[in-house]
Design a protein around this motif. Sequence first.
Motif, short mmCIF file in Angstrom:
data_model
loop_
_atom_site.label_atom_id
_atom_site.label_comp_id
_atom_site.label_asym_id
_atom_site.label_seq_id
_atom_site.Cartn_x
_atom_site.Cartn_y
_atom_site.Cartn_z
N ARG A 56 10.79 -11.40 11.80
CA ARG A 56 12.15 -10.89 11.86
C ARG A 56 12.90 -11.22 10.57
O ARG A 56 12.85 -12.34 10.08
N ARG A 57 13.62 -10.25 10.05
CA ARG A 57 14.27 -10.39 8.76
C ARG A 57 15.78 -10.22 8.87
O ARG A 57 16.29 -9.53 9.75
N ASN A 58 16.48 -10.83 7.94
CA ASN A 58 17.93 -10.75 7.87
C ASN A 58 18.33 -10.64 6.41
O ASN A 58 17.69 -11.22 5.53
N TYR A 59 19.42 -9.89 6.14
CA TYR A 59 19.86 -9.65 4.77
C TYR A 59 21.35 -9.86 4.63
O TYR A 59 22.12 -9.61 5.56
N LYS A 64 21.71 -5.28 1.37
CA LYS A 64 21.09 -4.44 2.40
C LYS A 64 20.80 -3.05 1.84
O LYS A 64 21.64 -2.44 1.19
N SER A 103 20.72 -19.83 13.05
CA SER A 103 21.05 -18.86 12.02
C SER A 103 20.23 -19.11 10.76
O SER A 103 19.95 -20.26 10.41
N THR A 104 19.89 -18.04 10.08
CA THR A 104 19.09 -18.16 8.86
C THR A 104 19.90 -17.92 7.60
O THR A 104 19.36 -18.01 6.50
N ASP A 105 21.19 -17.63 7.73
CA ASP A 105 22.00 -17.25 6.59
C ASP A 105 22.96 -18.33 6.12
O ASP A 105 23.89 -18.04 5.35
#
Length: 123
Positions: A56-59, A64, A103-105
């Motif tokens: 799973r990815r987040n930007y 984006k 959270s990854t950000d």
Amino acid sequence: QVQLVESGGGLVQAGGSLRLSCTASGRTLSNSAMGWFRQAPGKEREFVAAVRWSGRRNYGDSVKGRFTISGDNAKNTVFLLMSSLKPEDTAVYYCAMGRDYGSTDILRKYDYWGQGTQVTVSS
């Protein structure tokens, strides 16, 4: 102990592409998340992208549609493919590793950081 090493930075023209890589070695975390942050002169460190063990990815909003993060779990490696680069993308890019939860950000989720690699985009 964990060591993270980034590579692939350099000077590119606006509109071009660049591929960064980050490899972790030593006592790496299991079920980890890996992310990319960047810091331009006079600015705060900014979240760019992250990938979880599951894929799973987040930007970040500013990248984006232009940047793509991918990872190789077996090799403890993460990549960042940057396309349609803009002068405002100029920064030192850092990779980081942390536990794969929450959270990854945000900065506080990451326990290990690389030294950074310079990306400069000319107009």
